[in-house]
Design a protein around this motif. Structure first.
Motif, short mmCIF file in Angstrom:
data_model
loop_
_atom_site.label_atom_id
_atom_site.label_comp_id
_atom_site.label_asym_id
_atom_site.label_seq_id
_atom_site.Cartn_x
_atom_site.Cartn_y
_atom_site.Cartn_z
N GLU A 1 46.45 56.47 25.54
CA GLU A 1 45.20 57.21 25.59
C GLU A 1 44.15 56.60 24.66
OE1 GLU A 1 46.41 61.09 24.62
OE2 GLU A 1 47.53 61.38 26.48
N SER A 2 44.55 56.10 23.51
CA SER A 2 43.57 55.64 22.55
C SER A 2 43.01 54.26 22.86
CB SER A 2 44.19 55.60 21.15
OG SER A 2 45.23 54.66 21.15
N THR A 3 43.71 53.49 23.66
CA THR A 3 43.24 52.12 23.88
C THR A 3 42.74 51.87 25.29
OG1 THR A 3 45.45 51.42 24.46
CG2 THR A 3 44.81 51.16 22.16
N ALA A 4 43.06 52.75 26.22
CA ALA A 4 42.70 52.49 27.61
C ALA A 4 41.19 52.29 27.77
CB ALA A 4 43.18 53.62 28.51
N HIS A 5 40.39 52.94 26.94
CA HIS A 5 38.95 52.81 27.11
C HIS A 5 38.45 51.47 26.61
CE1 HIS A 5 39.34 54.01 22.90
NE2 HIS A 5 38.14 53.51 22.71
N VAL A 6 39.22 50.83 25.72
CA VAL A 6 38.80 49.52 25.21
C VAL A 6 39.02 48.45 26.26
CG1 VAL A 6 39.24 47.76 23.47
CG2 VAL A 6 39.30 50.20 22.85
N GLU A 7 40.17 48.45 26.86
CA GLU A 7 40.47 47.46 27.92
C GLU A 7 41.26 48.19 28.98
OE1 GLU A 7 39.87 44.47 29.95
OE2 GLU A 7 39.15 44.47 27.89
N GLY A 8 40.59 48.62 30.05
CA GLY A 8 41.24 49.45 31.05
C GLY A 8 42.34 48.71 31.78
N PRO A 9 43.36 49.46 32.17
CA PRO A 9 44.44 48.86 32.95
C PRO A 9 43.92 48.18 34.21
CG PRO A 9 45.04 51.07 32.24
CD PRO A 9 43.60 50.88 31.89
N GLU A 10 42.79 48.67 34.74
CA GLU A 10 42.27 48.08 35.97
C GLU A 10 41.89 46.62 35.76
OE1 GLU A 10 40.99 50.74 34.51
OE2 GLU A 10 41.74 52.38 35.76
N SER A 11 41.23 46.33 34.63
CA SER A 11 40.80 44.94 34.42
C SER A 11 41.99 44.05 34.16
CB SER A 11 39.78 44.85 33.29
OG SER A 11 40.37 45.20 32.07
N ILE A 12 43.01 44.58 33.50
CA ILE A 12 44.24 43.80 33.28
C ILE A 12 44.88 43.47 34.63
CG2 ILE A 12 46.61 43.92 32.36
CD1 ILE A 12 44.48 43.51 30.20
N ALA A 13 45.00 44.49 35.47
CA ALA A 13 45.61 44.28 36.78
C ALA A 13 44.78 43.32 37.62
CB ALA A 13 45.76 45.63 37.49
N GLU A 14 43.47 43.44 37.52
CA GLU A 14 42.60 42.58 38.33
C GLU A 14 42.74 41.11 37.89
OE1 GLU A 14 38.48 43.61 38.26
OE2 GLU A 14 37.92 41.70 39.19
N CYS A 15 42.74 40.89 36.58
CA CYS A 15 42.86 39.51 36.09
C CYS A 15 44.18 38.89 36.52
CB CYS A 15 42.74 39.47 34.56
SG CYS A 15 41.05 39.68 33.97
N GLU A 16 45.25 39.67 36.43
CA GLU A 16 46.56 39.15 36.86
C GLU A 16 46.54 38.81 38.35
OE1 GLU A 16 49.94 41.68 36.10
OE2 GLU A 16 51.25 40.43 37.33
N LEU A 17 45.95 39.71 39.14
CA LEU A 17 45.91 39.51 40.59
C LEU A 17 45.10 38.26 40.95
CD1 LEU A 17 46.57 40.53 43.44
CD2 LEU A 17 44.47 41.89 43.35
N VAL A 18 43.94 38.11 40.32
CA VAL A 18 43.09 36.96 40.62
C VAL A 18 43.83 35.66 40.30
CG1 VAL A 18 41.00 35.71 39.93
CG2 VAL A 18 40.91 38.18 40.34
N ALA A 19 44.47 35.60 39.13
CA ALA A 19 45.17 34.38 38.74
C ALA A 19 46.37 34.12 39.64
CB ALA A 19 45.63 34.48 37.28
N HIS A 20 47.10 35.20 39.98
CA HIS A 20 48.28 35.03 40.83
C HIS A 20 47.87 34.55 42.22
CE1 HIS A 20 51.68 36.46 43.43
NE2 HIS A 20 52.36 35.92 42.43
N THR A 21 46.75 35.02 42.70
CA THR A 21 46.31 34.69 44.06
C THR A 21 45.56 33.37 44.12
OG1 THR A 21 46.08 37.06 44.45
CG2 THR A 21 45.11 35.58 46.10
N HIS A 22 44.65 33.18 43.15
CA HIS A 22 43.72 32.04 43.24
C HIS A 22 43.91 30.98 42.17
CE1 HIS A 22 41.63 34.21 46.38
NE2 HIS A 22 41.52 35.27 45.59
N GLY A 23 44.74 31.19 41.20
CA GLY A 23 45.00 30.16 40.20
C GLY A 23 44.25 30.38 38.89
N LEU A 24 44.45 29.42 38.00
CA LEU A 24 44.00 29.57 36.62
C LEU A 24 42.48 29.62 36.47
CD1 LEU A 24 44.65 29.74 33.61
CD2 LEU A 24 44.79 27.23 33.57
N ALA A 25 41.77 28.71 37.13
CA ALA A 25 40.31 28.66 36.92
C ALA A 25 39.67 29.98 37.35
CB ALA A 25 39.72 27.49 37.68
N ALA A 26 40.09 30.50 38.49
CA ALA A 26 39.54 31.77 38.95
C ALA A 26 39.92 32.89 37.98
CB ALA A 26 40.04 32.08 40.35
#
Lengths: 379, 207
Positions: free
Chosen positions: B3-28
């Motif tokens: 609860e205290s940290t989710a507002h600093v870095e939301g799980p959504e952005s973490i999930a999105e970054c992982e998805l982008v890298a997994h799908t499109h590679g490191l540069a993306a």
């Protein structure tokens, strides 16, 4: 530290290798950046000295300072020397000409004429050698080898197949190629091969690290191998193939373990120089000193029992993992951007990974180390 | 903690970054992790950027494998301009990118070892190989949760990066020597380590 007391001859060998290491270090980044240009380093006194030192005494063309003449005398001498040399740089070591791994196989399996042919070919100091065992898709599983050495009544034998991740694959002129003459494990044999030859093509592969070795691929399409170039003909059938080269493989693994440890020492030295009092340095130094004791103990064990694969596997597994781990410690110690600001550190971070793949991956070594059966229960 | 940290870095952005890298590679992936962040925000004197984002006239440190991944290392001209909290958030997003790269590598390793035979069976069935794959799966799952719930804890993020370096190496080893080719599958994992080295302050690296 408290540890092994090396005898005076080995202490002198260690000291002269330490002196050579400074010159090796000065060439490290150039060879990494342009491994195809390695020949311009071959005339360096340090590399010439190492070429002669790694040649068996009876084939040496030049006299050597007594201090380094002992290099080929024992596994322990090779271990002592390789730690210090790789502490300068392992990449330039791999770029040097000389007998290298092929020499160990020739020593184990070659008759007098074959040894003479091999070592005389290296006398010009410009000749790289190759040791071709690994094949595409089959890795370290020698028993799955597909390369064939088939009898041809007209010329002796014909060699057909592909070898991969072979040092000096494209630039080597003489070396050892393993192939099978039949379906059984005992039918795996080694041949002394010279290149270029009709039916042979070699190409370098761009590797992440240890780039001086110029790993590559060798293709043989019916390459002519005269009968007298097949190794081990003078040995009993059980000792002609990969088992006959057991001592050679064990020496190789200890030598590779020593080089991994040498790079680990280099990393530690470098970090301590850049950041005196770096966190964890004392622990790192203690672990390195202990690993060197393990290496020396195992080298002595190999000198006593040259064909037991377990001790060399233990030390190669340990020092390779330790070297890789130390690259992460160095990153922590030197902070953000350290790998880009310290090119040697970045290079060593790539180089140490090579030792994992050379002469048995970690998993192959684990299979040698683990006991075949469950421990006997003592009531 | 969640609860205290989710507002600093939301799980959504973490999930999105992982998805982008997994799908499109490191540069993306790096592009996604560095959204709104420029080279001056790097904590050291070098920043890793997608090559397409390098400013004209920037001093680039040449690196063959990074070039092939579409990543450039540029000298940072000014002192870091971001808060420690923002820097940790960048580190968490970059951790997610590396998670995607490691998973991508592990997926390819399973394909590679399924097609390969040793001792009469697919190499992927060997117990030592299975153990490595299982450890990779378990730790990537654990690290994803860590990056989600502890994205604001600098030490947790820095340690996650060190673990990702370990996991990248463990996955690379599954390919044998083919994992050591510049044009091989493990290049992205290695370059992602260099990128993290530029953006993440290690725990004992503060000087």
């Amino acid at each position: 530290m408290t540890g092994r007391d090396l005898d005076p001859a080995l202490l002198e060998l260690r000291d002269v290798c330490r002196q050579i290491a400074d010159d090796l270090r000065s060439r490290a980044l150039a060879v990494d950046a342009d491994p195809d240009d390695a020949s311009r380093h071959l005339d360096a006194p340090s590399l010439a000295l190492l070429r002669t030192a790694s040649t068996p005494k009876r084939f040496r063309q030049d006299d050597l300072p007594l201090r380094i003449a002992e290099y080929t005398d024992s596994c322990l001498a090779r271990a002592v020397a390789n730690v210090e040399l790789a502490r300068g740089d392992a990449g330039i070591l791999s770029a040097n000409t000389g007998p290298s791994l092929a020499g160990l196989a020739i020593d184990a399996l070659g008759d007098e004429a074959q040894q003479e042919l091999f070592y005389r070919a290296l006398a010009d100091g410009r000749t790289w050698t190759f040791f071709a065992m690994t094949e595409p898709g089959r890795g370290s599983d020698a028993t799955a080898m597909k390369t064939r050495l088939e009898r041809d009544p007209d010329v002796g034998h014909r060699l057909t197949g592909v070898k991969r991740y072979v040092a000096n694959a494209a630039r080597g002129s003489i070396g050892v190629v393993y192939a099978r003459t039949g379906p059984s494990a005992l039918s795996i044999r080694a041949a002394l091969v010279t290149c270029p030859a009709p039916g042979f093509t070699g190409r370098p592969l761009e590797m992440i690290g240890l780039r001086g070795a110029r790993f590559g691929e060798m293709s043989f399409d019916g390459v002519h191998v005269p009968e007298d170039m097949v190794l081990g003909r003078h040995l009993p059938a059980s000792q002609r193939g990969i088992w006959g080269a057991g001592r050679a493989f064990n020496l190789m693994r200890v030598q590779i373990a020593a080089q991994a440890l040498g790079v680990a020492f280099a990393i530690c030295d470098y970090v301590c120089e850049q950041r005196p009092g770096a966190p964890g340095a004392e622990l790192v130094r203690a672990r390195l000193d202990a690993a060197r004791e393990l290496l020396y103990d195992i080298a002595v064990a190999v000198d006593r029992a040259p064909t037991d694969p377990r001790p060399p596997s233990i030390v190669k597994l340990h020092t390779t993992a330790l070297a890789v781990e130390l690259t992460r410690w160095a990153e922590r110690a030197l902070g953000p951007g350290s790998l880009l600001e310290h090119p040697l550190l970045e290079k060593w971070s790539r180089d140490v990974c090579a030792f994992e793949f050379m002469d048995g991956t970690g998993n192959i070594l684990r299979l040698h180390i683990a006991p075949d059966t469950a421990p006997v229960r003592e009531d | 903690m969640r609860e205290s940290t989710a507002h600093v870095e939301g799980p959504e952005s973490i999930a999105e970054c992982e998805l982008v890298a997994h799908t499109h590679g490191l540069a993306a992936g790096l592009g996604a992790a560095l959204a709104g962040v420029d080279a001056a925000a790097a904590p050291g004197r070098v920043a890793a950027l997608p090559a397409a984002r390098v400013a004209p006239g920037a001093t680039v440190i040449p690196h063959r494998m990074a070039d092939l991944e579409g990543i450039s290392f540029v000298r940072s001209q000014s002192a870091a301009t971001v808060s420690a909290e923002e820097r940790t958030a960048v580190g968490a997003r970059l951790g997610a990118v590396r998670l995607g790269i490691v998973r991508r590598l592990a997926d390819r390793a399973v394909e590679h070892l399924t097609a390969r035979v040793a001792g009469g069976e697919p190499t992927v069935r060997k117990q030592l190989v299975l153990a490595t794959i299982a450890d990779l799966v378990a730790e990537t799952e654990a690290l994803r949760r860590r990056l989600m719930v502890a994205a604001a804890v600098a030490s947790a993020v820095a340690d996650a990066h060190e673990r990702l370096t370990v996991l990248g190496w463990e996955a690379a080893k599954l390919f044998g020597a083919s994992g050591y080719l510049v044009d091989g599958p493990a290049r992205g994992a290695y370059v992602s380590r260099l990128a993290a080295n530029c953006w993440v302050v290690p725990e004992s690296g503060a000087r």
